[in-house]
Each structure stands twice: as structure tokens, then as C-alpha cells.
Design an enzyme around this catalytic site. Structure first.
Site, PDB file in Angstrom:
ATOM      1  CG  HIS A 124      16.855  15.380  42.341  1.00  0.00           C
ATOM      2  ND1 HIS A 124      17.480  15.170  41.131  1.00  0.00           N
ATOM      3  CD2 HIS A 124      16.111  14.265  42.570  1.00  0.00           C
ATOM      4  CE1 HIS A 124      17.132  13.986  40.661  1.00  0.00           C
ATOM      5  NE2 HIS A 124      16.306  13.410  41.508  1.00  0.00           N
ATOM      6  CG  ASP A 201      13.415  20.650  41.789  1.00  0.00           C
ATOM      7  OD1 ASP A 201      12.295  20.259  41.402  1.00  0.00           O
ATOM      8  OD2 ASP A 201      14.353  19.870  42.035  1.00  0.00           O
ATOM      9  CD  GLN A 204       9.364  14.808  45.224  1.00  0.00           C
ATOM     10  OE1 GLN A 204       8.280  14.455  45.676  1.00  0.00           O
ATOM     11  NE2 GLN A 204      10.100  14.033  44.445  1.00  0.00           N
ATOM     12  CE  LYS A 227       9.860  13.617  40.554  1.00  0.00           C
ATOM     13  NZ  LYS A 227      10.180  12.264  41.035  1.00  0.00           N
ATOM     14  CB  CYS A 367      18.762  11.726  42.740  1.00  0.00           C
ATOM     15  SG  CYS A 367      18.521  10.331  41.630  1.00  0.00           S
TER      16      CYS A 367
END
Length: 412
Positions: A124, A201, A204, A227, A367
Site C-alpha cells: 500500500h 503492515d 488487512q 477495518k 493505493c
């Protein structure tokens, strides 16, 4: 899984008054943001109705209750990611801010001229731009690990880009485009052998699977509340305490100080030295409520449901001519994310046509423009699924996808 839809105001209203065939909203954009259940909204309302005071600053009972609610939320996040010390949790606005915090503190303090930072092409923008900035300022080199275009996975040969020159490896746990779950532990072991730290990261992955930062081999782990059914504007950074303790503050002001003089200041202890100004206490409480909620369902249950629905969607797409899945074709390995194109139809048109049938998907570069350029796709369409989606909704999406080219004027 339908039994959980009643927990969400948006879905409850749809299910009570509409059906999919009657154009009730089919929400398939959870990779961008999840919906919020009553329990999250009620927790935030309760905080502002009964505990509203500025945490950490007041010596009166209401402020103390607000402080306790805020710190209890920190404890919930710590347990959620497997942290051994809640002081290792820093509340931020989102994953992007968490990544910027690490880049602008640990990165700027430790990266030197000639060093290298390694990321993947599937990152991202939030996990690219901070490292581009550090490399520019420090005259360091940013290196990319590339993916196999057919499988969407990083070949092990790419891990050889991690060398003794590498200072930081920053990797997404799950790609928001390809749905790939990266072998973070394997990458972390290689990085640590070469003396590098590992930033993950988890935007997700954290909503869809159990997280244990120590099993991952991470040094920093970043996540967002919105999220995983929590509020927008709140996220968290987990970091090893000794790293956080050695890092300078990212922002200055408010309760992040220990003492201030006319000529200087000393900083509060971790984690408060990274939480400048009035904190988002109500949002932290909401994030904690969201975590408790998805834990009550079970991350194993959520992961299996996501895999089943994504497999159903992927297999259905394979039967529709002119619709192409981007990345790996095994839906069970996509963490609920299926990205696709339709021959001759722009992804923005796909999203618009589906919106006319009350299906909400994402279209664009997600993104992740470097990944799109590498794959030769300037834009794609993305359906992202969660435990509140149903097989009926997947069937409805597939039924409409089969008509997309016809609606666009093609005669197949």
C-alpha cells in the site's frame, strides 16, 4: 453466518426491509472499511455519556474513569496481537500513521547513508511513501521484492535482496489487492540474520486471522480499528519495548512530556511519549469493543468463512467469459479479497454498473500504483468479503457480473 448480520444497524435494516433480489445493499468493500456493529456504537456512546473527561490529566473521579477506560482499551489491543506488555501498544489514528511514526523515529535515527530498506511491490502507498522519504533524506536505497504475476506470491529468490546492508524490512502481512498472505516469519528470520528490523503492515490481516506478533517475528506491527469493525480515526502500533523506549517522540505537546522548561523538555515513558495532545479515548474504547466482538465470533471462524466465500466467488468468476482474476486463482488463499478486470470495460464502469444494482465494490488503483504498473493494470475492480457477507450475496454479484459486458454494449 447470517445470524451476525442482526448485530449491524445497516445490515439489520436491509434484511428487515429488503432482499438481495429487491436491490438491498450488498456491501463488498470491507478491505476499505468494515461496517460497525451496535456493540461498538453503544460502547462509544456509553463512554461519552458516562465517562467523558480528558484522560490522563484530571485528578477527579470522572477523569480517572476516562483514563481507566482508555488504558483498558490498550490492554485489549495488547492481548489481541499477543503482546506481553500493554505499554508496547501506542494508539495512533490508523495504520498509515503507525508506519509514519516508525519511519520518522526509528528510521530517521538509525538509517545511514548507503543503507538499504526492503519492501515488496505489493505494498500500500502507506508502506512505500514513508520509506521513500527516509531513503531520500538519508541517501539510502529502497529495494523492492517482486511477485510472481500468476500466483501473486513473492518467490523465495526475492528474499535474497535482504542483505547485511538492509536496515529495515517493511512488509504487508496481507495484500489489499492480491489477497496474498506473505510468509512474514520466514522473511523476518532472514532479516534478523542480516541485522535488520521488521515492520509489518497488519491492516488487512488483523481483521481476518489470529495475530501473534512474536510468532510473526515482527519488531513493529501496525493496524487500523476501522477495518475490524471499529471506528475510523483510531489505530495501533505494537513495537518491542526496548525499541520504543529508545525512539524519540514523533509529535510533541500535551501529555507526552515529563517536564518542560523554557529551553527544553524531557519525555513521558512509553507509550505516552508517542500520544501527543488529547487522545481519541472514545475511539479507543470503540476499537476495544470491536476486538471483543470479533473475538466472540472467533478469528478461526471468520477466517474459514472468508475462505469459503472467496472460493465461491473465484470459482464463479472463472466460469464467466471475459472476467479475469488478478493474482492467484485459489480463492481460499485470498483472505476474502478478489480483484478482477472485465475485458473491454473500465473498472470504474464496472463499479458504477454494479452500484446501479446496489452492489458496493471498490475500483481504482487501491493505493497500490507501483503494483498496478508492474502488473500492467492501471485500475482494477475489487470485491472484499467479511463474515457478514452471505452466499446469496456472492451469487447475486456473480449473476450481475455475467451481464456487465452486455450492459456496456458488447455482444458476446
Amino acid at each position: 453466518m447470517n445470524k451476525y448480520r442482526k448485530d449491524f444497524p445497516l445490515f439489520k435494516a436491509i434484511d428487515e426491509h429488503n432482499s438481495t433480489e429487491n436491490n438491498g445493499l450488498v456491501y463488498m468493500d470491507t478491505a476499505a472499511t468494515a461496517q460497525r456493529p451496535y456493540i461498538v456504537l453503544n460502547a462509544m456512546t456509553h463512554f461519552y455519556s458516562t465517562q467523558n473527561a480528558n484522560p490522563l490529566r484530571g485528578l477527579y473521579s470522572l477523569s480517572e474513569r476516562a483514563t481507566k477506560a482508555y488504558e483498558d482499551a490498550r490492554d485489549v489491543v495488547a492481548r489481541f496481537v499477543g503482546a506481553t506488555d500493554s505499554r508496547e501498544i501506542v494508539f495512533t489514528r490508523n495504520t498509515s500513521e503507525s508506519l509514519n511514526l516508525v519511519a520518522n523515529t526509528w528510521g530517521m535515527e538509525n538509517v545511514k547513508e548507503g543503507d538499504e530498506i526492503v519492501i515488496s511491490i505489493m505494498e500500500h502507498h502507506s508502506n512505500i511513501l514513508p520509506w521513500q522519504f527516509v531513503c531520500e533524506k538519508k541517501n539510502a536505497t529502497l529495494k523492492f521484492m517482486y511477485v510472481d504475476k500468476e500466483t501473486g506470491e513473492i518467490p523465495e529468490s526475492e528474499f535474497e535482496k535482504i542483505t547485511p546492508k538492509t536496515k529495515i524490512v517493511s512488509i504487508t502481512h496481507v495484500s489489499n489487492v492480491l489477497g496474498t498472505t506473505n510468509p512474514v516469519r520466514k522473511i523476518a528470520d532472514i532479516a534478523h540474520k542480516n541485522g535488520a528490523i521488521v515492520v509489518v503492515d497488519g491492516a488487512q490481516s488483523s481483521p481476518h486471522m489470529k495475530i501473534d506478533v512474536h510468532e510473526l517475528g515482527a519488531d513493529f506491527f501496525c493496524m487500523s480499528g476501522h477495518k475490524l469493525c471499529g471506528p475510523m480515526g483510531i489505530g495501533a502500533l505494537w513495537g518491542r519495548y526496548e525499541l520504543l523506549d529508545a525512539m524519540p517522540p514523533f509529535l510533541r505537546g500535551g501529555e507526552m512530556i515529563e517536564y518542560v522548561t523554557e529551553t527544553g523538555a524531557t519525555w513521558a515513558d512509553v507509550p505516552h511519549k508517542f500520544e501527543a495532545g488529547t487522545v481519541s479515548a472514545g475511539d479507543a474504547v470503540g476499537m476495544a469493543a470491536a476486538i471483543r466482538y470479533i473475538q466472540s465470533i472467533g478469528l478461526d471462524t471468520i477466517e474459514e468463512n472468508d475462505a469459503n466465500l472467496a472460493e465461491m466467488l473465484a470459482e464463479g468468476i472463472k466460469k464467466i467469459p471475459h472476467v479475469n482474476i488478478i493474482g492467484g486463482k485459489d480463492g481460499r488463499k485470498r483472505c476474502g479479497i478478489i480483484t478482477f478486470t472485465v475485458d473491454g470495460v473500465h473498472p470504474h464502469d464496472i463499479a458504477t454498473l454494479l452500484s446501479d444494482e446496489n452492489i458496493a465494490i471498490r475500483a481504482g488503483h487501491h493505493c497500490a500504483q507501483p503494483l498496478g504498473a508492474y502488473l500492467g493494470e492501471t485500475a482494477t475492480a475489487r470485491a472484499s468479503l467479511y463474515f457478514y457477507n452471505t452466499e446469496q450475496e456472492v451469487e447475486y454479484l456473480l449473476k450481475n457480473l455475467a451481464q456487465i459486458r452486455k450492459w456496456s454494449g458488447f455482444k458476446d
